[in-house]
Design an enzyme around this catalytic site. Structure first.
Site, PDB file in Angstrom:
ATOM      1  N   GLU A  64       0.796  -1.223   0.000  1.00 53.19           N
ATOM      2  CA  GLU A  64       0.000   0.000   0.000  1.00 53.19           C
ATOM      3  C   GLU A  64       0.834   1.282   0.000  1.00 53.19           C
ATOM      4  OE1 GLU A  64      -3.065   0.026   2.956  1.00 53.19           O
ATOM      5  OE2 GLU A  64      -3.905  -1.871   2.300  1.00 53.19           O
TER       6      GLU A  64
ATOM      7  N   GLU B 153      -5.211  -8.726   1.092  1.00 54.61           N
ATOM      8  CA  GLU B 153      -5.859  -8.372   2.370  1.00 54.61           C
ATOM      9  C   GLU B 153      -7.326  -8.112   2.114  1.00 54.61           C
ATOM     10  OE1 GLU B 153      -4.222  -5.043   4.576  1.00 54.61           O
ATOM     11  OE2 GLU B 153      -2.168  -5.724   4.224  1.00 54.61           O
TER      12      GLU B 153
HETATM   13  C1  FCB Z   1      -4.369  -2.025   5.534  1.00 55.52           C
HETATM   14  C2  FCB Z   1      -2.980  -2.333   6.054  1.00 55.52           C
HETATM   15  C3  FCB Z   1      -2.959  -3.356   7.153  1.00 55.52           C
HETATM   16  C4  FCB Z   1      -4.114  -3.161   8.114  1.00 55.52           C
HETATM   17  C5  FCB Z   1      -5.412  -3.082   7.371  1.00 55.52           C
HETATM   18  C6  FCB Z   1      -6.613  -2.957   8.248  1.00 55.52           C
HETATM   19  O1  FCB Z   1      -4.392  -0.739   4.999  1.00 55.52           O
HETATM   20  O2  FCB Z   1      -2.173  -2.805   4.997  1.00 55.52           O
HETATM   21  O3  FCB Z   1      -1.717  -3.293   7.793  1.00 55.52           O
HETATM   22  O4  FCB Z   1      -3.877  -2.064   8.895  1.00 55.52           O
HETATM   23  O5  FCB Z   1      -5.385  -2.007   6.478  1.00 55.52           O
END
Ligand code: FCB
Length: 444
Positions: free
Chosen positions: A165, A348
């Site tokens: 990110e 994620e």
């Molecule tokens: C993302 C991050 C991760 C976590 C989630 C909820 O942006 O990559 O580390 O904080 O959000």
């Protein structure tokens, strides 16, 4: 639509070093910007820090057993740059490397495929002191770090992600100041964007050389940006939102340079872009990692101020993020249509809810159960629509240090009691085990 995910679809869970490891000053680890930031009063919820976190640095063997109990096939973790190179470059800390080497071997012994991310926001403080991401030398130091890490682990790590990110690193860290290092400068944010992408581009050939059999990619946080109405102002706001979050990274990676909407945000000097950089950034990757949590709906007032809204009546998580499962399908289909990367992983996806331990000693998290099911349903629909989605990683393996929110937001499919460090598999974790076993979304 078929009932099952494709054969070989990879099921995993994800974490990040600073969020779980603890042991912040052990075995020669250097300070990172998150140590400095979390120890600065007023920066993190109730002064929480990652000093101990989930104590994973000491409990990694038990945590691998937990992954086995969950039936995970893959584990996405990040390497703490400052454990490996305490000053960010130069002298290598062998003990830091040894930790990740043991972890990787332990995963392989347990039949779990290691997915490593090199940078999940924890820049060595020593590099911040030399200018941080706004300085080009940080991108060069990253290539050195990628070399050291992949020379030692490259034979065993199946998949490398350079960055996690970068949009959040650049914006939250250097423009909004809500993440480390807590700066608020548009010029720094722009230079950071470029140097993060450059760091990625410099690292790709290094990883390919040291780990020829591994997959190499990058992880972006991507989401649909939609207008609240057909009004021209809303449509424009959504287009700018998409450019700033998604296309700012996707377009350069795809060899298309920075979008006009991004360049229009900033009229300062752009000499941070040097000859050859854009070609380097566009080095082909094997996969794109997609972190997806929510979409953004844009409503623009008739003033220049843009208001970002959550639609009335929608469900929200504890983060205030809208629960909108079709968003995952929408973003994946759009990515494949507009960019056609060779493969995608959901690296994620997950939700924070206020979990508690019930009298029966269990953690019942019906909202997360529903979230998981519904988002997976839409992941499957994206596959049916032709997106080469190869795997899914739940965020997160366990509750952890949620950055500026400290320990007040729980994203785990496993509950962590931070006092005792007891782990309890939540109902969502139990559901996930069944989903993995059957390779399909189970509806009851
Ligand atoms: C993302 C991050 C991760 C976590 C989630 C909820 O942006 O990559 O580390 O904080 O959000």
């Amino acid at each position: 639509m078929t009932d099952h995910f494709p054969d070989g679809f990879l099921w995993g869970a994800a974490t990040a070093a600073y969020q779980i490891e603890g042991a912040h000053n052990e075995d020669g680890r250097g300070e990172s910007i998150w140590d400095r930031f979390s120890h600065t009063p007023g920066k993190v919820f109730e002064g929480h820090t990652g000093d101990r976190a989930c104590d994973h640095y000491h409990r990694w063997q038990d945590d691998i057993k937990l992954m086995q109990e969950l039936g995970l096939q893959a584990y996405r973790f990040s390497i703490a740059w400052a454990r490996v190179l305490p000053q960010g470059h130069g002298k290598v800390n062998q003990k830091g490397l040894d930790f990740y080497s043991r972890l990787v071997d332990g995963l392989l012994d347990a039949g779990i495929v290691p997915y490593a991310t090199l940078y999940h926001w924890d820049l060595p403080q020593a590099l911040q002191d030399r200018g941080g991401w706004p300085a080009r030398s940080t991108a060069e130091a990253f290539a050195e770090y990628a070399d050291v890490a992949s020379r030692h682990l490259g034979d065993r790590v199946a998949s490398w992600a350079t960055l996690n990110e970068p949009q959040v690193s650049a914006d939250a860290g250097y423009l909004q100041g809500r993440h480390a290092p807590g700066h608020t400068s548009l010029a720094e944010m722009m230079a950071t964007t470029h140097h993060l992408l450059l760091a990625h581009g410099l690292a790709v050939p290094v990883l390919r050389r040291n780990a020829p059999q591994a997959q190499v990619g990058i992880v972006l946080n991507l989401q649909p940006h939609v207008p609240a109405s057909a009004r021209a102002a809303d449509v424009r706001a959504a287009r700018v939102g998409d450019a700033m979050q998604n296309r700012r990274f996707l377009d350069p990676l795809a060899g298309r340079g920075y979008p006009d909407e991004v360049l229009a945000q900033y009229d300062g000097p752009r000499d941070f872009v040097q000859a050859g950089d854009m070609e380097m950034i566009a080095a082909p990757i094997d996969y794109l990692g997609v972190n997806h949590y929510f979409r953004t709906v844009h409503r623009s007032a008739d003033t220049p101020d843009e208001e970002v809204t959550t639609p009335v009546g929608s469900h929200k998580t504890e983060m205030g993020w809208e629960v909108y499962p079709p968003g995952l399908e929408e973003i994946l289909v759009r990515l494949h249509k507009d960019y056609s990367f060779p493969a995608y992983y959901v690296t994620e996806n997950g939700a924070a809810f206020a979990d508690t331990v019930s009298e029966d000693g269990q953690v019942h998290d019906p909202h997360r159960v529903e979230y998981l099911r519904n988002y997976l349903h839409h992941a499957q629909r994206a596959i049916d629509a032709g997106v080469p989605l190869k795997g899914y990683f739940a965020w997160s393996l366990m509750d952890n240090f949620e950055w500026a929110w400290g320990y007040s937001r729980r994203f785990g499919i496993v509950y962590v009691d931070y006092e005792t460090q007891t782990r309890i598999i939540k109902d969502s974790g139990r559901l996930y085990t069944r989903i993995i076993k059957e390779n399909r979304v189970i509806s009851n």
